[in-house]
Design a protein around this motif. Structure first.
Motif, short mmCIF file in Angstrom:
data_model
loop_
_atom_site.label_atom_id
_atom_site.label_comp_id
_atom_site.label_asym_id
_atom_site.label_seq_id
_atom_site.Cartn_x
_atom_site.Cartn_y
_atom_site.Cartn_z
N UNK A 112 0.84 -1.21 0.00
CA UNK A 112 0.00 0.00 0.00
C UNK A 112 0.86 1.25 0.00
N UNK A 113 1.91 1.26 0.81
CA UNK A 113 2.81 2.42 0.88
C UNK A 113 3.46 2.69 -0.48
N UNK B 259 2.45 1.64 -3.47
CA UNK B 259 1.43 1.96 -4.48
C UNK B 259 0.95 3.39 -4.35
N UNK B 260 0.61 3.79 -3.14
CA UNK B 260 0.11 5.16 -2.92
C UNK B 260 1.19 6.18 -3.29
N UNK B 261 2.43 5.92 -2.90
CA UNK B 261 3.52 6.83 -3.25
C UNK B 261 3.72 6.97 -4.74
N UNK B 262 3.65 5.83 -5.45
CA UNK B 262 3.82 5.84 -6.91
C UNK B 262 2.70 6.60 -7.60
N UNK B 263 1.46 6.34 -7.18
CA UNK B 263 0.31 7.00 -7.80
C UNK B 263 0.34 8.51 -7.54
N UNK B 264 0.65 8.90 -6.31
CA UNK B 264 0.74 10.34 -5.99
C UNK B 264 1.82 11.01 -6.84
N UNK B 265 2.96 10.33 -7.00
CA UNK B 265 4.04 10.87 -7.83
C UNK B 265 3.59 11.07 -9.27
N UNK B 266 2.86 10.09 -9.82
CA UNK B 266 2.38 10.19 -11.20
C UNK B 266 1.36 11.32 -11.35
N UNK B 267 0.50 11.49 -10.35
CA UNK B 267 -0.48 12.58 -10.41
C UNK B 267 0.21 13.94 -10.36
N UNK B 268 1.25 14.06 -9.54
CA UNK B 268 2.00 15.32 -9.46
C UNK B 268 2.68 15.63 -10.79
N UNK B 269 3.24 14.59 -11.42
CA UNK B 269 3.85 14.77 -12.75
C UNK B 269 2.78 15.18 -13.76
N UNK B 270 1.61 14.53 -13.70
CA UNK B 270 0.53 14.81 -14.65
C UNK B 270 0.07 16.26 -14.56
N UNK B 271 0.02 16.80 -13.35
CA UNK B 271 -0.46 18.17 -13.19
C UNK B 271 0.50 19.18 -13.82
N UNK B 272 1.74 18.77 -14.05
CA UNK B 272 2.72 19.66 -14.66
C UNK B 272 2.77 19.53 -16.18
N UNK B 273 2.03 18.54 -16.71
CA UNK B 273 2.10 18.25 -18.14
C UNK B 273 0.74 18.51 -18.80
N UNK B 274 0.73 19.04 -20.02
CA UNK B 274 -0.53 19.25 -20.74
C UNK B 274 -0.86 18.09 -21.67
N UNK B 275 -2.10 18.02 -22.10
CA UNK B 275 -2.52 17.16 -23.19
C UNK B 275 -2.13 15.70 -23.08
N UNK B 276 -1.42 15.20 -24.11
CA UNK B 276 -1.09 13.79 -24.23
C UNK B 276 -0.24 13.30 -23.06
N UNK B 277 0.75 14.10 -22.64
CA UNK B 277 1.60 13.72 -21.52
C UNK B 277 0.80 13.49 -20.25
N UNK B 278 -0.16 14.35 -19.99
CA UNK B 278 -1.00 14.21 -18.80
C UNK B 278 -1.87 12.95 -18.92
N UNK B 279 -2.42 12.71 -20.10
CA UNK B 279 -3.27 11.53 -20.30
C UNK B 279 -2.48 10.24 -20.07
#
Length: 292
Positions: A137-138, A140-160
């Motif tokens: 769980x630790x 998984x949650x850390x990985x998902x949060x990291x990906x969401x933070x990266x996504x918020x910095x990227x537009x369009x295709x990169x975010x998707x």
């Protein structure tokens, strides 16, 4: 094998859900991303609700498959969701797929068969203990949060793509709770509603669904779907072996397993680059911008 057949039905249901949900999500204004307003907007759209019905059907087929087969067997079979998705897009929008697209579908199919035959996934040797659940769980949650933070910095295709990977990991983690819940149900159905695994499955499933809606709203389906389709089975194989002690052949078989996974990944890339489907995606984005 019944578990594989049920997993294929789950993949087909999920593909239909993705196409319908993407059709609804592309009409939602970008400023509603990562907010509850996104779901409140989608829930008023009949097409999205039909997608949810298809998604629930997919979960039901998946749960039935997991009750009969190993996580490392059922989840990789779900990669056929990508060919189903692209075929549905072609059918719904009257697109004629080119030779490269069909080659990609064949490549993914061969890759899946190669992986399953060489890995020969077997049932788990033990139930997850508290330490394994907490560690998984630790991470998984850390990985998902990291990906969401990266996504918020990227537009369009990169975010998707980033959100598609996060959703895929989330759905794979949901499958671990689903697997454990089916085991509890088979042992004593009454105990299931008092078990934390059932409610963990519901919570992680809803969180993963929210990530998926944001992925579909952020960019074209041809960007989000391959990321989701690949990250789910790869994560599930790791979860199956680490949490449940599921058997996967090693030694010289690893070469064939890697070749199978390689064919799946390359086939996914080719299919996502399909000129007819990408042309339709560009036309859909243009219409959405004109209507905004």
């Amino acid at each position: 094998m019944i578990a594989v057949a049920l997993a294929v039905f789950a993949a087909a249901s999920n593909a239909l859900a993705s196409v319908l949900q993407r059709r609804a999500a592309r009409e939602v204004p970008e400023q509603k991303a990562f907010r509850l307003a996104l779901i409140l907007d989608l829930i008023r759209r009949p097409v999205w609700l039909l997608g949810i019905v298809a998604l629930i059907s997919g979960f039901a087929f998946q749960a039935a498959a997991l009750s009969m087969g190993a996580l490392a067997l059922v989840q990789p079979t779900l990669v056929v969701e990508l060919p189903f998705t692209m075929l549905l897009i072609a059918w719904m929008f009257g697109i004629k797929l080119d030779t490269r697209s069909w080659l990609a579908v064949a490549m993914m199919t061969v890759g899946l068969v190669t992986f399953l035959l060489s890995a020969a996934p077997g049932p788990g040797q033990h139930a997850p203990d508290s330490a394994r659940w907490l560690t998984t769980t630790f991470i998984t949650v850390g990985t998902v949060i990291g990906l969401v933070m990266v996504a918020r910095l990227m537009p369009g295709v990169g975010r998707a793509v980033a959100l598609g990977i996060a959703a895929g990991i989330g759905f794979a983690f949901t499958a671990t709770f689903m697997k454990e819940s089916t085991t509890i149900f088979d042992t004593d159905a009454a105990v299931l509603f008092r078990s934390w695994e059932l409610y963990a499955m519901v919570f992680t499933g809803l969180c993963s669904l929210f990530l998926l809606q944001n992925a579909l709203q952020s960019g074209p389906l041809v960007a989000a779907q391959p990321a989701l389709t690949i990250s789910d089975p790869v994560s599930s194989i790791l979860y199956g072996t680490l949490l449940f002690g599921e058997y996967v052949r090693t030694g010289g078989w690893v070469v064939l397993e890697a070749a199978g996974i390689g064919l799946i990944i390359y086939g996914s890339f080719l299919l996502s680059q399909s000129p007819p489907i990408r042309a339709q995606a560009r036309a859909a984005r243009g219409q959405a911008q004109e209507g905004a």
